[in-house]
Design a protein around this motif. Structure first.
Motif, PDB file in Angstrom:
ATOM      1  N   GLN B  35       0.845  -1.178   0.000  1.00 42.32           N
ATOM      2  CA  GLN B  35       0.000   0.000   0.000  1.00 42.32           C
ATOM      3  C   GLN B  35       0.880   1.228   0.000  1.00 42.32           C
ATOM      4  N   ARG B  36       0.491   2.229  -0.759  1.00 43.15           N
ATOM      5  CA  ARG B  36       1.251   3.470  -0.726  1.00 43.15           C
ATOM      6  C   ARG B  36       0.870   4.231   0.532  1.00 43.15           C
ATOM      7  N   LYS B  37       1.863   4.887   1.106  1.00 43.09           N
ATOM      8  CA  LYS B  37       1.586   5.663   2.304  1.00 43.09           C
ATOM      9  C   LYS B  37       0.739   6.884   1.953  1.00 43.09           C
ATOM     10  N   GLN B  38      -0.032   7.325   2.918  1.00 43.42           N
ATOM     11  CA  GLN B  38      -0.844   8.523   2.718  1.00 43.42           C
ATOM     12  C   GLN B  38      -0.249   9.660   3.520  1.00 43.42           C
ATOM     13  N   SER B  39      -0.580  10.864   3.123  1.00 40.38           N
ATOM     14  CA  SER B  39      -0.083  11.990   3.902  1.00 40.38           C
ATOM     15  C   SER B  39      -1.107  13.102   3.865  1.00 40.38           C
ATOM     16  N   LEU B  40      -0.940  14.022   4.785  1.00 46.34           N
ATOM     17  CA  LEU B  40      -1.853  15.153   4.886  1.00 46.34           C
ATOM     18  C   LEU B  40      -1.264  16.287   4.067  1.00 46.34           C
ATOM     19  N   TYR B  41      -2.029  16.757   3.104  1.00 47.78           N
ATOM     20  CA  TYR B  41      -1.486  17.809   2.238  1.00 47.78           C
ATOM     21  C   TYR B  41      -2.319  19.062   2.434  1.00 47.78           C
ATOM     22  N   GLN B  42      -1.633  20.200   2.497  1.00 47.67           N
ATOM     23  CA  GLN B  42      -2.380  21.447   2.579  1.00 47.67           C
ATOM     24  C   GLN B  42      -1.663  22.496   1.745  1.00 47.67           C
ATOM     25  N   SER B  43      -2.399  23.114   0.841  1.00 45.86           N
ATOM     26  CA  SER B  43      -1.760  24.100  -0.020  1.00 45.86           C
ATOM     27  C   SER B  43      -2.042  25.490   0.513  1.00 45.86           C
ATOM     28  N   MET B  44      -1.024  26.356   0.451  1.00 45.36           N
ATOM     29  CA  MET B  44      -1.226  27.722   0.935  1.00 45.36           C
ATOM     30  C   MET B  44      -0.944  28.706  -0.180  1.00 45.36           C
ATOM     31  N   ASP B  45      -1.388  28.351  -1.391  1.00 41.21           N
ATOM     32  CA  ASP B  45      -1.056  29.179  -2.551  1.00 41.21           C
ATOM     33  C   ASP B  45      -1.976  30.366  -2.752  1.00 41.21           C
ATOM     34  N   GLU B  46      -2.968  30.570  -1.876  1.00 41.01           N
ATOM     35  CA  GLU B  46      -3.932  31.646  -2.163  1.00 41.01           C
ATOM     36  C   GLU B  46      -3.256  32.993  -2.245  1.00 41.01           C
ATOM     37  N   ILE B  47      -2.182  33.154  -1.487  1.00 41.66           N
ATOM     38  CA  ILE B  47      -1.534  34.456  -1.477  1.00 41.66           C
ATOM     39  C   ILE B  47      -0.906  34.767  -2.836  1.00 41.66           C
ATOM     40  N   PHE B  48      -0.620  33.715  -3.622  1.00 40.77           N
ATOM     41  CA  PHE B  48       0.015  33.935  -4.913  1.00 40.77           C
ATOM     42  C   PHE B  48      -0.982  34.022  -6.059  1.00 40.77           C
ATOM     43  N   GLU B  49      -2.248  33.891  -5.784  1.00 38.59           N
ATOM     44  CA  GLU B  49      -3.196  33.876  -6.896  1.00 38.59           C
ATOM     45  C   GLU B  49      -3.654  35.285  -7.212  1.00 38.59           C
ATOM     46  N   ILE B  50      -3.809  35.569  -8.485  1.00 39.65           N
ATOM     47  CA  ILE B  50      -4.180  36.929  -8.867  1.00 39.65           C
ATOM     48  C   ILE B  50      -5.517  36.982  -9.582  1.00 39.65           C
ATOM     49  N   GLN B  51      -6.330  35.906  -9.435  1.00 36.79           N
ATOM     50  CA  GLN B  51      -7.619  35.946 -10.140  1.00 36.79           C
ATOM     51  C   GLN B  51      -8.490  37.080  -9.652  1.00 36.79           C
ATOM     52  N   LYS B  52      -8.391  37.403  -8.365  1.00 33.21           N
ATOM     53  CA  LYS B  52      -9.292  38.423  -7.834  1.00 33.21           C
ATOM     54  C   LYS B  52      -8.730  39.824  -8.021  1.00 33.21           C
ATOM     55  N   GLU B  53      -7.505  39.913  -8.473  1.00 32.73           N
ATOM     56  CA  GLU B  53      -6.903  41.238  -8.620  1.00 32.73           C
ATOM     57  C   GLU B  53      -7.442  41.917  -9.865  1.00 32.73           C
ATOM     58  N   MET B  54      -7.574  43.218  -9.771  1.00 33.41           N
ATOM     59  CA  MET B  54      -8.001  43.974 -10.943  1.00 33.41           C
ATOM     60  C   MET B  54      -7.033  45.116 -11.127  1.00 33.41           C
ATOM     61  N   TYR B  55      -6.561  45.288 -12.316  1.00 31.37           N
ATOM     62  CA  TYR B  55      -5.581  46.338 -12.543  1.00 31.37           C
ATOM     63  C   TYR B  55      -6.287  47.676 -12.634  1.00 31.37           C
ATOM     64  N   LYS B  56      -5.950  48.587 -11.755  1.00 30.32           N
ATOM     65  CA  LYS B  56      -6.638  49.877 -11.717  1.00 30.32           C
ATOM     66  C   LYS B  56      -5.693  51.003 -12.084  1.00 30.32           C
ATOM     67  N   GLY B  57      -4.614  50.701 -12.723  1.00 25.65           N
ATOM     68  CA  GLY B  57      -3.694  51.759 -13.104  1.00 25.65           C
ATOM     69  C   GLY B  57      -2.629  52.015 -12.076  1.00 25.65           C
ATOM     70  N   GLN B  58      -2.416  51.097 -11.152  1.00 26.27           N
ATOM     71  CA  GLN B  58      -1.403  51.328 -10.126  1.00 26.27           C
ATOM     72  C   GLN B  58      -0.021  51.103 -10.715  1.00 26.27           C
ATOM     73  N   GLN B  59       0.952  51.652  -9.983  1.00 30.14           N
ATOM     74  CA  GLN B  59       2.330  51.492 -10.409  1.00 30.14           C
ATOM     75  C   GLN B  59       3.064  50.623  -9.404  1.00 30.14           C
ATOM     76  N   TYR B  60       4.316  50.327  -9.700  1.00 32.13           N
ATOM     77  CA  TYR B  60       5.066  49.436  -8.831  1.00 32.13           C
ATOM     78  C   TYR B  60       5.461  50.079  -7.507  1.00 32.13           C
ATOM     79  N   SER B  61       5.294  51.397  -7.401  1.00 25.38           N
ATOM     80  CA  SER B  61       5.649  52.042  -6.141  1.00 25.38           C
ATOM     81  C   SER B  61       4.832  51.466  -4.992  1.00 25.38           C
ATOM     82  N   GLN B  62       3.646  50.961  -5.296  1.00 27.76           N
ATOM     83  CA  GLN B  62       2.805  50.425  -4.235  1.00 27.76           C
ATOM     84  C   GLN B  62       3.426  49.194  -3.605  1.00 27.76           C
ATOM     85  N   ILE B  63       3.930  48.280  -4.456  1.00 23.38           N
ATOM     86  CA  ILE B  63       4.474  47.048  -3.888  1.00 23.38           C
ATOM     87  C   ILE B  63       5.765  47.336  -3.139  1.00 23.38           C
ATOM     88  N   TYR B  64       6.541  48.330  -3.586  1.00 26.38           N
ATOM     89  CA  TYR B  64       7.744  48.686  -2.850  1.00 26.38           C
ATOM     90  C   TYR B  64       7.382  49.287  -1.499  1.00 26.38           C
TER      91      TYR B  64
END
Lengths: 123, 526
Positions: B35-64
């Motif tokens: 039998q293959r061993k099982q494991s508990l998996y949990q993904s925390m990728d939500e912080i990297f997803e940009i589906q909900k982002e909308m570009y409103k004309g911002q510049q990179y100064s915001q992320i800095y």
């Protein structure tokens, strides 16, 4: 950037002023020089304005002044490209305690304040 | 003496090989099916997803700004332990001769960094043609910037070849009469706090990390990949080998899984025969992934060459690219960078773009040193968005590392390397640099437990002799791969023959048998 609905307003081609106003009578050049120096009706021709109006005193009331001070405050970060309310929310979530009266101005439907920052459409 | 020959049928769209079944001559494999061993998996990728982002004309100064705020708040909390007697001031508040601490973002002024404006400069600049590999120059200078202003940095403590634009650091020093800031000491954010590892449950479980499959490129060998897939799914080797394969609980493919021929991507309309060439690598990859997904959870991350967006964080590859594998719920398409937990052991990794960019703009001994630096700076990709494409976030900086991973991996590197990094507060991180599989044939198996160990599977180099007894089982994989790559003969009419090596072993696992299974007919790629 301005949404497509705003493009027409963004690039409006109308001239508010007619540009340099010419003297109505067509006199020879040498004479027109002297005519311009004294006695002409127009003391100083208005500046050539192609885009928009010369609004030195726009819709600028006390509320707008408060919001502009909020825009310019560097503690809350740059204001370009963000709605004022989004910037307020961001500042609040970062724990910077932005002023509440700005929030009230931005969320109340009563006051006619601009939701965009002061540089919107100008930079 | 148990001796088994395994059989399988593989259908490659490009290679058209069909391996035929050979009779099973020896002991049955079904005694107590593993039998293959099982494991508990949990993904925390939500912080990297940009589906909900909308570009409103911002510049990179915001992320800095967000980056500066996050890391500066952190550094302010560390200052009392570092140099409590010194005042902290802003750049504009610097006074000449007064010793103080300033915190801000570094900017590195690089002489050789290519700028678009140099095309338009009137004078032909004297800078020589630079290699695209590294733009570091001894004359590079650093500047510190915060919301109020900038100041040039002088002094020997801060080495410009180590730091890049986008690092947030605290500097102790004083302003000189020339208006520069002379640096006496530097404080970085340091390793983030780490969650405690769960107690060793007694079960050995492995996570396989592989990257740079480059299916469809000239350097990739489909048989090598098939061997890896067979090893993971347990079709290879004797019972001992199968037992170790049954301990694999997760496979992560870290980027660059396909490579489309660049000649096809020149912007012109494709002829119909070329259109199929565009999709063949992905179809071939899907076949391999289906075989894995049928039995074991697999995560696939996009890389630089994959059909995903360019700017970090790269979004998950579309499921319609993998019609076969996405039918399984064990198949997960993930973002790049990828953050996940397996049995509460935290894994963080990228497909390599962040480290490759650091290699261009700074210098270090090896990949592991770059990786260590990103952890100490507490930021996965400090050069984003300066030289590394990045989405203009306004409300967060997803590359800020909140919690220290237990395993930190970077894909698509030149060499395999690994090291344990120990932090000041007891953090223990296993750093892994995964080489490109198409070039080296190396996949990495990590055992996430209190003591992470690394096994190397399927290396090309025949001279690899693992020292410990536990690794001896892996010797078979070495010989198997090595044998296949050497024997190949061409024959008439574009047909060739392949020698397949089958491993057989006795109870001790010492003997290796070579077998000519079948001469296969396959078509060379046109």
């Amino acid at each position: 950037m301005a949404s497509s609905a705003d493009m027409k307003g963004f690039y409006k081609q109308k001239k508010k002023y007619a540009g340099i106003s010419k003297p109505s009578s067509s006199k020879p050049k040498s004479k027109s020089k002297s005519a311009a120096s004294f006695g002409s009706n127009v003391a100083q021709p208005p500046a050539l304005v192609v885009h928009g109006s010369l609004d030195l005193q726009e819709n600028h009331d006390a509320n707008e002044e408060v919001l502009r001070q909020f825009d310019m405050n560097m503690v809350y970060g740059p204001c370009v490209g963000m709605k004022r309310i989004d910037r307020w929310n961001r500042a609040s979530s970062l724990g910077l305690s932005p002023p509440d009266d700005v929030y009230r101005l931005l969320t109340s439907t009563a006051s006619e304040v601009c939701s965009q920052s002061l540089w919107d459409g100008r930079v | 003496m148990p001796f088994v020959i395994y059989f399988y049928v593989a259908d490659y769209i490009t290679c058209n090989c069909k391996l035929l079944a050979i009779a099973m001559t020896a002991m049955d494999v079904d005694t107590g099916a593993l039998q293959r061993k099982q494991s508990l998996y949990q993904s925390m990728d939500e912080i990297f997803e940009i589906q909900k982002e909308m570009y409103k004309g911002q510049q990179y100064s915001q992320i800095y700004y967000i980056r500066l705020h996050l890391i500066r708040t952190l550094i302010h909390s560390l200052l009392p332990n570092w140099k409590p007697h010194l005042p902290v001031c802003t750049v504009l508040g610097l006074e000449e001769g007064k010793e103080c601490i300033i915190v801000g973002t570094l900017y590195k002024h690089m002489k050789l960094k290519p700028t678009i404006l140099s095309e338009y400069s009137k004078e032909r600049s004297a800078t020589p043609l630079v290699s695209p590999d590294n733009f570091v120059h001894p004359d590079d200078t650093l500047v510190l910037e915060d919301e109020s202003g900038r100041v040039n940095l002088k002094g020997n403590v801060l080495s410009p070849s180590v730091y890049v634009t986008g690092n947030v650091v605290a500097l102790h020093g004083k302003e000189t009469d020339a208006g520069d800031f002379f640096v006496d000491d530097v404080l970085e954010a340091g390793l983030p706090p780490q969650l405690d590892l769960p107690n060793k449950s007694g079960e050995d479980k492995y996570v396989v990390l592989v990257s740079g499959l480059n299916v469809g490129s000239s350097s990739s060998n489909p048989l090598q990949l098939q061997l890896l897939v067979d090893h993971i799914t347990g079709h290879l080797g004797d019972e001992k080998e199968q037992q170790s394969a049954s301990k694999i609980v997760q496979v992560v493919v870290a980027g660059n899984s396909v490579k489309v021929r660049h000649g096809l991507l020149n912007g012109q309309n494709l002829a119909s025969k070329d259109q199929s060439k565009l999709s063949e690598p992905i179809k071939e990859l899907d076949i391999f992934l289906t075989q894995i997904a049928a039995g074991i959870p697999i995560d696939i991350m996009p890389g630089y060459n994959d059909p995903a967006n360019f700017a970090l964080p790269q979004q998950p590859l579309n499921k319609c690219l993998f019609p076969g594998s996405s039918a399984y719920n064990t198949f997960r398409s993930c973002t790049n960078p990828h953050l996940f937990d397996v049995d509460n052991v935290r894994f963080l990794g990228t497909s390599g773009q962040n480290i490759d960019d650091l290699e261009k703009y700074s210098e270090a001994k090896d990949t592991l040193e770059f990786m260590e630096r990103t952890l100490r700076w507490r930021h996965l990709a400090p050069t984003a968005p300066n030289t590394l494409g990045c989405y203009p976030f306004t409300d967060r900086d997803p590359f800020f590392i909140e919690s220290c991973p237990h395993v930190y991996f970077i894909g698509n590197q030149n060499k395999y390397a690994t090291r344990i990094l120990k932090g000041l507060e007891g953090q223990v991180v296993r750093l892994i640099s995964i080489p490109r599989f198409s070039e080296t044939g190396i996949a990495v198996m990590v055992k996430p437990s209190t003591e992470t160990r690394v096994f190397v599977s399927l290396p090309e180099d025949k001279s690899y002799f693992p020292e410990s007894i536990a690794d001896r089982r892996l010797c078979f994989s070495v010989y198997a791969t090595g044998a296949i790559s050497t024997e190949r003969s061409d024959d008439d009419a574009g047909f060739g023959y392949l020698l397949i090596v089958v491993m057989g072993c006795d109870g001790e696992g010492h003997q290796i048998w070579w077998w000519l299974l079948k001469t296969l007919a396959f078509e060379e790629e046109g």
